[in-house]
Design a protein around this motif. Structure first.
Motif, PDB file in Angstrom:
ATOM      1  N   THR A  82       0.823  -1.208   0.000  1.00 42.73           N
ATOM      2  CA  THR A  82       0.000   0.000   0.000  1.00 42.73           C
ATOM      3  C   THR A  82       0.856   1.257   0.000  1.00 42.73           C
ATOM      4  O   THR A  82       0.358   2.353  -0.266  1.00 42.73           O
ATOM      5  N   GLU A  83       2.147   1.089   0.310  1.00 42.86           N
ATOM      6  CA  GLU A  83       3.050   2.243   0.355  1.00 42.86           C
ATOM      7  C   GLU A  83       4.471   1.757   0.100  1.00 42.86           C
ATOM      8  O   GLU A  83       4.885   0.715   0.608  1.00 42.86           O
ATOM      9  N   LEU A  84       5.207   2.503  -0.690  1.00 44.80           N
ATOM     10  CA  LEU A  84       6.619   2.240  -0.951  1.00 44.80           C
ATOM     11  C   LEU A  84       7.404   3.512  -0.665  1.00 44.80           C
ATOM     12  O   LEU A  84       7.005   4.605  -1.070  1.00 44.80           O
ATOM     13  N   TYR A  85       8.515   3.341   0.028  1.00 48.35           N
ATOM     14  CA  TYR A  85       9.337   4.504   0.336  1.00 48.35           C
ATOM     15  C   TYR A  85      10.803   4.122   0.157  1.00 48.35           C
ATOM     16  O   TYR A  85      11.273   3.136   0.741  1.00 48.35           O
ATOM     17  N   VAL A  86      11.536   4.883  -0.643  1.00 46.96           N
ATOM     18  CA  VAL A  86      12.965   4.653  -0.860  1.00 46.96           C
ATOM     19  C   VAL A  86      13.745   5.690  -0.070  1.00 46.96           C
ATOM     20  O   VAL A  86      13.476   6.901  -0.160  1.00 46.96           O
ATOM     21  N   ALA A  87      14.693   5.210   0.739  1.00 51.26           N
ATOM     22  CA  ALA A  87      15.514   6.121   1.541  1.00 51.26           C
ATOM     23  C   ALA A  87      16.252   7.094   0.635  1.00 51.26           C
ATOM     24  O   ALA A  87      16.823   6.710  -0.390  1.00 51.26           O
ATOM     25  N   ALA A  88      16.263   8.356   1.032  1.00 50.48           N
ATOM     26  CA  ALA A  88      16.860   9.397   0.199  1.00 50.48           C
ATOM     27  C   ALA A  88      18.380   9.370   0.239  1.00 50.48           C
ATOM     28  O   ALA A  88      19.037   9.760  -0.731  1.00 50.48           O
TER      29      ALA A  88
END
Length: 455
Positions: free
Chosen positions: A294-300
């Motif tokens: 439901t959510e994807l987040y890639v570390a900056a």
């Protein structure tokens, strides 16, 4: 035992017999595992002192229990009544680090993270990284064949042990293995001692293989509405032939525990979270297979990536706090399981564990190395309540039975110790158990080395 103690003090400069101090060496971090009170604790600083202490024990037929940092989770380092505990944490020197041969030679008390940092100064990398890497020792890691979070790509401790120095049950010193890049002479005795949990000999020196430092990894978090969806993503990633350097699972129990312990902005409504990293440029492909998220987040950047990794390392202390709050007066405990199944059956495992926990009304959190099919169901128990302990044991046994039924193993990395002896016997079968006992009898005929552990 007066003569034995006098001989032990002559053999090892640092020997503890104060009852108040002996209590602190009784057990490791495993819950619900029996522990005795040792006769003495010897703290050697050299192989010669270890050999002399073992010779004393052999002469008097006194049990010997080797210990490292006691971060183990199966009772493998638990003392037995009247034993000599050999605490090896004082043998903590990195004896050699050779960037040409890409090896390190270390004493058993060297802390995992210290070896990793020393290797990094030479552009090298020691991959095995158990969750307790800032405190667990290389000797303990070898004795239990420890794993870690990056082992999905780089493998467990056994794959990095080239050679060992081992004090045998009669006090003699064995050198096995090698320090060359290749070598196949004789039986692979070094591999025999890896994972033997101190039952075959006392490891006093380890030669490990190092790798060139890995490129900087990119890291992502995928949030899932169900554990099954997270498991399906893991199966899809591995079926696609991708090799993330890290692929970890955290369930909602753990996410809430970590947020309560050290707020980091993790979702506490999601049923599961996958933490993935790649040092080979395929993170976008990994993300593409997280179709149920439901959510994807890639570390900056590296700072965010390290923060996410730290969240995973906080899983154990966070669950300890959860148990302490659930059952006050010091009665809250954790029994940490460690089952590994074929990765294609991970969904069946996580769904099955949830069913078992629900059937018994027991809180069980799931965390682990999903990319290897290795999950740690963490069972919360009230040590002071017999009914809670009974339910905990039933849940534990149910998980073990499920893991074997799915074609898995009763331990992916924590070892056997006291916690899983009966289940190891079921996994090995009568012939396998007979062979194990034959090896033990050949190397330790009087049964003094870490008695009662493994089988």
């Amino acid at each position: 035992m007066t003569d034995a103690l006098a001989e032990l003090r002559a053999a090892v400069a640092d020997v503890l017999t104060d009852p108040d101090l002996l209590v602190t060496y009784r057990h490791d971090e495993a819950d619900l595992c029996a522990a005795g009170t040792p006769l003495a604790v010897a703290r050697p600083v050299s192989t010669a002192e270890v050999a002399a202490a073992v010779t004393v024990a052999a002469r008097h037929r006194i049990p010997l229990v080797p210990q490292g940092a006691r971060t183990g989770l199966t009772g493998a380092a638990n003392a037995v009544d009247g034993a000599i505990v050999l605490s090896l944490t004082g043998m903590d020197r990195i004896l050699e680090l050779d960037p040409v041969e890409r090896i390190a030679v270390v004493q058993p008390g060297v802390v995992n993270a210290e070896l990793s940092r020393a290797a990094a100064k030479h552009g090298l990398f020691y991959p095995p990284d158990p969750g307790s890497w800032e405190s667990s020792t290389i000797g303990g890691n070898v004795a239990t064949n420890a794993g870690g979070m990056c082992c999905v790509k780089y493998g467990v401790t056994a794959e990095y042990v080239l050679g060992l120095e081992v004090v045998l049950a009669d006090g003699s010193i064995l050198h096995c293995g090698r320090r060359t890049a290749k070598g196949v002479a004789g039986y692979d005795l070094a591999r025999l001692f890896v994972g033997s949990e101190g039952t075959l000999g006392i490891i006093t020196r380890v030669t490990v293989r190092l790798r060139p430092a890995a490129p900087a990894a990119r890291t992502l978090v995928a949030v899932f509405p169900t554990l099954a969806a997270a498991g399906a993503a893991v199966a899809a990633i591995t079926a696609a032939g991708l090799t993330p350097s890290l692929l970890e699972l955290l369930d909602r129990v753990h996410l809430r525990a970590i947020e309560a312990y050290r707020p980091m902005g993790l979702s506490t409504t999601a049923e599961a979270l996958l933490l993935a990293a790649s040092d080979s440029g395929d993170l976008d492909a990994v993300a593409a297979h997280c179709t149920g998220a439901t959510e994807l987040y890639v570390a900056a950047d590296a700072v965010e990536a390290d923060a996410l990794l730290q969240a995973r390392r906080l899983a154990h202390p966070a669950m300890e706090r959860l148990a302490a709050l659930a059952f006050p007066a010091g009665n809250g405990g954790l029994v940490i399981d460690d089952v590994a199944v074929p990765r294609a059956r991970l969904v069946e495992l996580v769904e099955g564990v949830a069913r078992i926990a629900g059937a018994h009304g027991v809180t069980v959190g799931m965390v682990g190395h999903a990319g290897e099919g290795n999950v740690h169901p963490v069972i919360v128990v009230d040590r002071a309540d017999p009914s809670s302990v009974d339910s905990c044991r039933r849940v534990f046994d149910g998980i073990m039975e499920l893991g074997l039924a799915l074609g898995g193993t009763v331990s992916g990395e924590h070892g056997i110790g006291l916690l899983k002896r009966d289940w190891l016997a079921r996994e090995l079968g009568p012939v396998g158990l007979r062979v194990h006992r034959a090896v033990k009898a050949a190397l330790d005929p009087d049964g003094i080395l870490n008695p009662g552990k493994v089988f």
